[in-house]
Each structure stands twice: as structure tokens, then as C-alpha cells.
Scaffold this active site. Sequence first.
Site, mmCIF file in Angstrom:
data_model
loop_
_atom_site.group_PDB
_atom_site.id
_atom_site.type_symbol
_atom_site.label_atom_id
_atom_site.label_comp_id
_atom_site.label_asym_id
_atom_site.label_seq_id
_atom_site.Cartn_x
_atom_site.Cartn_y
_atom_site.Cartn_z
ATOM 1 N N ASP A 227 -11.561 25.526 24.496
ATOM 2 C CA ASP A 227 -11.707 24.137 25.091
ATOM 3 C C ASP A 227 -12.891 23.858 25.828
ATOM 4 O O ASP A 227 -13.738 24.772 26.089
ATOM 5 C CB ASP A 227 -10.414 23.993 26.165
ATOM 6 C CG ASP A 227 -10.072 22.603 26.068
ATOM 7 O OD1 ASP A 227 -10.920 21.597 25.655
ATOM 8 O OD2 ASP A 227 -9.088 22.128 26.682
HETATM 9 C C1 BGC Z 1 -9.580 18.591 26.277
HETATM 10 C C2 BGC Z 1 -9.205 18.915 24.902
HETATM 11 C C3 BGC Z 1 -10.213 18.259 23.977
HETATM 12 C C4 BGC Z 1 -11.674 18.399 24.384
HETATM 13 C C5 BGC Z 1 -12.973 18.009 23.654
HETATM 14 C C6 BGC Z 1 -11.011 18.686 26.626
HETATM 15 O O1 BGC Z 1 -11.183 18.475 28.066
HETATM 16 O O2 BGC Z 1 -8.825 19.409 26.991
HETATM 17 O O3 BGC Z 1 -8.159 18.662 24.164
HETATM 18 O O4 BGC Z 1 -10.329 18.357 22.641
HETATM 19 O O5 BGC Z 1 -11.900 18.230 25.574
HETATM 20 O O6 BGC Z 1 -13.042 16.432 24.189
#
Ligand code: BGC
Length: 746
Positions: A227
Site C-alpha cells: 500500500d
Molecule cells: C490506500 C490504497 C490506495 C493507495 C493509492 C492508500 O492510501 O489505502 O487503497 O490504492 O493509497 O492511492
Amino acid sequence: MNDAFDRLTIAERASLTSGSSMWRTQAIDRAGIPSITLSDGPHGLRRQPDGADHLGVGHSLPATCFPPAVALGSSWDPGLVQRVGSALGVEARSMDVQVLLGPGINIKRSPLCGRNFEYLSEDPHLSGVLGAALVEGIQSEGVGACPKHFAVNNQETDRLRVSVEVDERTLREIYLPAFEHVVTSAEPWLVMCAYNRVNGVYASQHRWLLTEVLREEWGFAGVVVSDWGAVSDRVEALRAGLDLEMPTSGGATDGQLVAAVQDGTLDPALLDQAARRVVHLAGRAVIGGAFDAGDHHRLAREVAAQCAVLLKNDGVLPLDRDGSIAVVGELARTPRYQGAGSSQIVPTRLDDALSELRALAGRDLPFAPGYPLDGDRSAPGLVKEARGIARNADTTVVFLGLPAGAESEGYDRTGLDLPPGQVDLLRAVAETGTRVVVVLSNGGVVQVAEWDHLAAAVLEGWLLGQAGGGALADVLFGVVNPSGRLAETIPLRLADTPSYLNFPGDPGSVRYGEGVFVGYRYHDAVGGPVSYPFGHGLSYTEFGYAHLEADVTGDDERLRAEVSVRITNLGERPGQEVVQLYVSAPSQVVRRPEHELRGFRKVALDPGQSATVRFELGWRDFAYFHPVRRSWTVEPGTAVIHVGGSSRDIRQSLLVKLDITPVRERVTPDSPLEEWVAVPGGLEVLLREMRPPAETGLARSRFLTDGSLRTMGSVPLRRLARFPGAYLDPDRLDELAAEVNAKAQP
Ligand code: BGC
């Protein structure tokens, strides 16, 4: 490609395993390795220019905003969800995006999770089947899908650090199966690891999760991506099985990998393996093409109409187009159609329910906003105006819901209530004597118990995407017969929810004390009242269930049950029933839920028409995860198969006998007395060995009398042997265990 890869330096290999920017991977031109773009999702494309932020505040290209996961989950329709997936794939290709960062398949552990609108269900089977359908749809267009967040990311509070304290049985039965199903059946190109820690270890550094379970058990062959910002220790993460760190760290953590390879603390083969996986990913994607925004908008409307859940209806719905109808509530004019955070996209267009209701009615329906979108308290002037139009209408459709700031990625909710001003408005409108139809817009469940008696009908509209306004009008006027079903329980009160005392936890950790009893598994085990149960949803027609049959064949892991049931549309309109199959398989060893969803089918029937709906169950559908043996286990005996329209609307049940060989328990010197006595032949051996000398005048050791066997049953044999009166030679215990275990072999 192999030769080119072999010529890469260690630094180049390391650079392949992290981003080159916020959304792109590293290209190495001299080796012909392209860069690819990853983009949120999941319910639409959030294609941002390089250098943009990642939480939705920045600009992104317009894309179709399909219904978010909370709505798709309520469709219970994998075919439909797969069509959404392919449309997302087509849009991704057209925007030069190779990987779509979704679907979100975390379990809705608590209705308070701020990001529940991005997740499908409280049930792992439903989440897994619909998640797989999305992945299949996206990937059918040559775009990679990336189920997330692996694993147990079930709250936003302290999400980058909190340690989820959860036992393995609960992980295996509740939090991992959706991922397991998606990985084994749809083969996603990527999996995104979660931010949080799992029993003390960051998910990004969790070797058991990322390598033993995901790759070795489930056979995942794709890329594990972090993530955004989830990596704490890059070297540890790579060792654990994380292939790609996102976004770029500007080269800092790549340098750590290089240093670790050079000083011998990181096996270069592990780095190569991760880099090769990323290179393989970069070569898979298809690019190019265009999408028809009009077609996708129509699809978004069709899908949204299948997701709305009719909670209650005394017959006021569907509305008569020529009837006397008023519309109240700002949300009818200014829709809330998606949630906030990284999934927030810029729609290609936006329909509102008020205009769409007017369009279908073919006239100007009176409207009053009733409340300001951002206020908690009632505004007397607006309420008065709303009462004024309601008084003159036979039916008033009142749009209520959560304001945008009430739920979002990044923080959790603190309660389930609608803004009090909206409930005051509802009361004021209902007092006029008009028949009230409530339409809800919310991403997480709201408490309805306090007010739903005021409404003749309640339509749960969730967040329905950019075409939700038209979809709601279709359902309200009966152009579409509602067929959504709850993918999560609507509790009476927050305090009734199973994680109530353990959400969002103490500083630094959250204990999943409710274990496997999540959602309906809890409510149905304790038998407490709920507002609307899991699986519930009404139609404008009714369905009959008959002739439930099961043909069970095979034994042990070969056990199969072919189940069929006859469903009939008993009403006067075409409609769709979601036939749900639950299994009860009690255990002598662990506490199991009353019943668990193991199958569902959405079936469309014309008035009077019948269809036979079939399910196939396997051994795993009867199994629980044995916490000591650490394996899936089915106990011999009788299970019950139920079919019905919700977890509390069971229409037919059937007993089935499970042909399972009982597991032969083995004993060791440290097994307690009761286990020695329980294994076949164990008691005889102990009676033979624990023989009191003749002068005691005793026929058997007093520890082997009935009363003692109960009170002393939990004492390990090794310790019992030390007690005076045991007459057991401590040096013979290994031998005795071997003897008993040999006898116990089948
Ligand atoms: C989120 C993800 C997301 C990523 C990219 C993170 O803060 O938890 O679900 O895909 O950011 O934006």
C-alpha cells in the site's frame, strides 16, 4: 528478456522493485523494460498526472463513476459485477493505465469503519465471489487487478501502525477466505498488502502472510505491491515476499537493498525474484483503445438499479407516475454518490434523483431541500417549507443520508446515526399525514430503528455512482424491480455489534475478541434482534421455495453435495430472487456460527415462472479451521443445508450425513489424562501400567476411578506420573505413547 535482465546491475534490479514516481514503476530502456502506471480505483479510474497527491484532492481525468463496492456488494450478482470490471478495464486501457488498484475485499468487521463503502460485505464468501468477478472483468481487458488490502485492514484508526491481534482460526475463516478465493480462482496480477501490523508484524513484512499463505498455499504467482507508504523496513519486506514498494522513495530504500546484497545480509536471488516478477508484470498489460462514456453511463445506471435494497414496503412502492408526489431532501438534488479518499474520482457526468424522477413522471414534482447538506441541526425555515409541500402530496419521497464528511478513508465513524436534523425533518414531514418513502444515501450502515416506523417504505440507496439518481428513479417508479440484498447486517444499535467493545482498539493494537463471530455470525448465534438481517431485501413480487434436495457423494475430502431447490415467482411482476444457501455444521471441538453463507444465485423469473437453482458444495464448505491441528477440519455427523431469502428468512432446510473418517488423536507424555483415556486403547494401557501393589488392596489407581478421571482429567500424564498413588513409571511414558498411537492407527 532473460539475457537483458542478467546484464542489469544490482542497483538497476533494486530500482525495478520500487516506483519511479507516485504512480509509475521504473523503466530501464537499455534492457527494454517499460514503466507501467498503477491507478486507483476501484469503482472508477482515478488517473492522475505524475507528481499528483494520492488521496483524492488532486485532479484526475474524468472517468465513469460506477457504484462503489458497498453497492456492488448488495447486487449479489457476479455476472453484473464482472461487466463492471470489464468496463473498468476498458477505461484503464484508454487512459494508459496498466494496473487498477482494486477491488477492496476487506471484511466489514464494524459498521464504523470509515472505508466500508470501499468494501463488499461482512461475509467472506460473498466478498470472495464478487471480488473474483471484478478481477476477472478487469483482467479480461488486459489490465491487471490488485485485490487489497492484504490483510485485516478493517479500520482506519491508526491504520499505518495498529497491530491487529487475531487468532489463526479467525484469520482463516473470516479475513483470509475472500483473498484465497480471488487468488485461486481469478489469478489477479497483483495483491496489495495492508498498512497495519498483524499480530505485531507489519503486513508488508509478514513472511507467513506474503509467502507461506499467499504463494506457497494458494499458489499466487503475481506481484505483491505495498500500500502507498506501507513499507517500514524495505529489506525485511523484500525478504518477507514484498516485490514492489510504492510510491517511489526517491531511491533511498533501493539503496538499502543494494547495501544489504553487498554486505551479504540479503540473498541476491530474492531481489532477482522480485525484480523479475515486476518485469513480467510490465510485459503483460495491453494498452490503447477508447471508451464510450454514454454506454458506460448507461451501464452504471443499470448496475446501480440492481444494487439498491428495498428494506421495507407496505405497498406504497412502486410509485404511480400519475400520483400526487412530493420530493424532499437536499440529497435528491445534490447526490452523494461515492466516498472520500483515494477512491474518489471525477465522474464523466452526474445524474440527480430529483431531475430523474421528474423526467420519468413527465412533470415537475414539487421539491423542498429540507436540510442543508453540511448541518447537523434542523433548519426551521427549510422544515416548514418541506411540510408545506408534503401536506399537499399523497406520497412524499424523503431523501436522507450521511454528509460527505461523516465517512472517509483515513478515519472511522463514531456512531451510526443520521444527522439529527434530518430525523427531525422526517418526523415533521410524517406528521402531515403524507405517506413517506425514505431513500437513503450512505456508504456505511446507518441506524434506522429510531425512525423507520415513520416510513411506509425505505429504500437503501448506498452510494450508487454517477448514474445513481436515474437508478433510484427507475426503482421508485417500478421501471426496475428492486433486487439488491443486504451484504451487511443493519443492527438495532451500535452497542449490538460484535466488535463494539473492541473497535477501534487501544493505542497501538486492536483485539479481534469476537473471533469468527462477525456480522450475522454473531447476531444469529446470540439470537438478538436486528433492524434488517444479512441477505434481506424486498422485491415488488414474491418468491416461493420448494423441493430442496441434496445428493451427497464421496467421503472425507472427496465429499460433494449437489443441492437443488425450485424457485417460483408467485407475484405479478418479473423479478429477481437472490437464493441464499447457508450451512450449519456443528462441532464438538470449537464454537461455530449457527450457519454460514456457502452459496448464492440471483435468478430472474417472470410471473408464474419457476426455475431449479443448483449449488455444488465441497468438503471445505463444511469445514472449520482447527486451531490446534492448524488445518481445515470436518467432523463426522450431520450437517444442515438451509436455503432462503436472508440469514433470518430460511425457507427450507435439509439434513445431510457427512461421511468423514474421525481423526485419530495421538497422545504424547504431555497429553492430559483425559486425552489418553479418550483414544482407543488408551485406558487399557493405563489400567495395565498404573497397577497398585497388592498390599494397597486397591483394584486400580485412584486416578483411574470415574470421579478422578473427571477432576484430574486435565493433568498431563508426565506430571500425573509424579503424584503419589499414580503407580506410573515416568521413564516408560514415551514407550506407552508409541504403543497407544500404534493401536490408534486406522
Ligand atoms: C490506500 C490504497 C490506495 C493507495 C493509492 C492508500 O492510501 O489505502 O487503497 O490504492 O493509497 O492511492
